[in-house]
Design a protein around this motif. Structure first.
Motif, PDB file in Angstrom:
ATOM      1  N   ALA A  63      -0.654   1.059   5.081  1.00  0.00           N
ATOM      2  CA  ALA A  63      -2.014   0.743   4.647  1.00  0.00           C
ATOM      3  C   ALA A  63      -1.968  -0.363   3.607  1.00  0.00           C
ATOM      4  O   ALA A  63      -1.128  -0.347   2.695  1.00  0.00           O
ATOM      5  CB  ALA A  63      -2.703   1.966   4.073  1.00  0.00           C
ATOM      6  N   TRP A  64      -2.862  -1.326   3.753  1.00  0.00           N
ATOM      7  CA  TRP A  64      -3.038  -2.382   2.758  1.00  0.00           C
ATOM      8  C   TRP A  64      -4.297  -2.028   1.977  1.00  0.00           C
ATOM      9  O   TRP A  64      -5.402  -2.052   2.518  1.00  0.00           O
ATOM     10  CB  TRP A  64      -3.155  -3.743   3.443  1.00  0.00           C
ATOM     11  CG  TRP A  64      -1.803  -4.236   3.860  1.00  0.00           C
ATOM     12  CD1 TRP A  64      -0.974  -5.088   3.164  1.00  0.00           C
ATOM     13  CD2 TRP A  64      -1.080  -3.881   5.051  1.00  0.00           C
ATOM     14  NE1 TRP A  64       0.197  -5.267   3.839  1.00  0.00           N
ATOM     15  CE2 TRP A  64       0.172  -4.540   4.999  1.00  0.00           C
ATOM     16  CE3 TRP A  64      -1.350  -3.053   6.141  1.00  0.00           C
ATOM     17  CZ2 TRP A  64       1.127  -4.409   5.995  1.00  0.00           C
ATOM     18  CZ3 TRP A  64      -0.396  -2.916   7.136  1.00  0.00           C
ATOM     19  CH2 TRP A  64       0.823  -3.585   7.066  1.00  0.00           C
ATOM     20  N   VAL A  65      -4.121  -1.675   0.697  1.00  0.00           N
ATOM     21  CA  VAL A  65      -5.206  -1.039  -0.052  1.00  0.00           C
ATOM     22  C   VAL A  65      -5.811  -1.942  -1.121  1.00  0.00           C
ATOM     23  O   VAL A  65      -6.673  -1.483  -1.887  1.00  0.00           O
ATOM     24  CB  VAL A  65      -4.735   0.285  -0.696  1.00  0.00           C
ATOM     25  CG1 VAL A  65      -4.223   1.243   0.370  1.00  0.00           C
ATOM     26  CG2 VAL A  65      -3.673   0.041  -1.767  1.00  0.00           C
ATOM     27  N   GLY A  66      -5.405  -3.211  -1.189  1.00  0.00           N
ATOM     28  CA  GLY A  66      -5.991  -4.097  -2.188  1.00  0.00           C
ATOM     29  C   GLY A  66      -5.871  -3.512  -3.579  1.00  0.00           C
ATOM     30  O   GLY A  66      -4.805  -3.031  -3.981  1.00  0.00           O
ATOM     31  N   ASP A  67      -6.981  -3.495  -4.309  1.00  0.00           N
ATOM     32  CA  ASP A  67      -6.963  -2.996  -5.687  1.00  0.00           C
ATOM     33  C   ASP A  67      -7.621  -1.625  -5.826  1.00  0.00           C
ATOM     34  O   ASP A  67      -8.119  -1.271  -6.897  1.00  0.00           O
ATOM     35  CB  ASP A  67      -7.669  -4.004  -6.612  1.00  0.00           C
ATOM     36  CG  ASP A  67      -6.800  -5.212  -6.908  1.00  0.00           C
ATOM     37  OD1 ASP A  67      -5.625  -5.236  -6.493  1.00  0.00           O
ATOM     38  OD2 ASP A  67      -7.311  -6.146  -7.554  1.00  0.00           O
ATOM     39  N   VAL A  68      -7.639  -0.838  -4.759  1.00  0.00           N
ATOM     40  CA  VAL A  68      -8.181   0.516  -4.838  1.00  0.00           C
ATOM     41  C   VAL A  68      -7.190   1.450  -5.531  1.00  0.00           C
ATOM     42  O   VAL A  68      -7.540   2.193  -6.446  1.00  0.00           O
ATOM     43  CB  VAL A  68      -8.524   1.045  -3.422  1.00  0.00           C
ATOM     44  CG1 VAL A  68      -8.838   2.534  -3.452  1.00  0.00           C
ATOM     45  CG2 VAL A  68      -9.711   0.284  -2.846  1.00  0.00           C
TER      46      VAL A  68
END
Length: 217
Positions: free
Chosen positions: A149-154
């Motif tokens: 998963a690529w979750v950015g800044d979450v």
């Protein structure tokens, strides 16, 4: 695993841009090209993959600052984030001034994403999950097949995204993590926007912001 990825930290914020590709077809995407585009292009050339799209998790400058240069270099569409982040993309000149970056002009993606959308990359599929809280239009990109998963800044290794920016909301962010990401499974490895990778299971056990009563098998 059908999907491969290489993390390339960019900008003074060491934002994790990812080059993600299908191992069978070498069709690739750049996820969150925040800047240092020459560095990204050099790595793409080294890998020998074919960039066919740019994917954006949200509209903050350190994640999108190199987007237009990449779009021009590869003549590819820009996909994402969710439309509620349009105001961030239109505020890129102000973001540039705020963080001391070279001026970045506003832009729109070729396609906004919605919760439940699917993005094809060669023979692989990334599922789109709308995860507001850090920004209202933030999305996470998940390969259930490859447990990535690529979750950015979450979510980060041991921490969570900031919620003190305009239209950020702490309770909404916690809900996105606990109710949308963690149910995907403990074994999913996530690539955050900054810092080292981790797994959802590790964060459920150890992250002081979102740990729960996860049973230990």
């Amino acid at each position: 695993m059908a999907l491969k990825f290489e993390i390339v930290p960019v900008t003074g914020f060491q934002q994790n841009c990812s080059i993600v590709w299908c191992d069978k077809t070498h069709e690739a995407a750049l996820v969150d090209p925040g800047g240092d585009v020459a560095k990204l292009v050099a790595k793409v050339n080294d890998l020998g993959v074919n960039i066919t799209k740019v994917l954006l998790t949200h509209g903050h400058l350190d994640h999108v600052g190199g987007t237009e240069e990449v779009r021009s270099a590869y003549s590819v569409p820009v996909i994402g984030p969710e439309k509620q982040d349009a105001f961030w993309l239109q505020a890129l000149p102000a973001q540039s001034d705020m963080f001391g970056f070279a001026r970045t002009e506003p832009f729109d993606p070729d396609q906004w994403l919605q919760d439940g959308d699917e993005i094809t990359l060669g023979e692989s599929t990334l599922k789109v999950i709308h995860t507001p809280g850090h920004t209202p239009g933030h999305v996470v990109l998940v390969s259930e097949e490859d447990q990535l998963a690529w979750v950015g800044d979450v979510l980060f290794n041991g921490s969570i995204g900031r919620t003190d920016f305009p239209k950020g909301d702490h309770a909404t962010l916690i809900s996105s993590i606990k109710n949308k990401l963690f149910p995907l499974g403990n074994d999913i490895t996530f690539i955050p926007g900054h810092g080292p990778t981790s797994t959802f299971g590790n964060e459920r056990k150890n992250n002081p912001y979102v740990a729960d009563e996860m049973p230990i098998w």
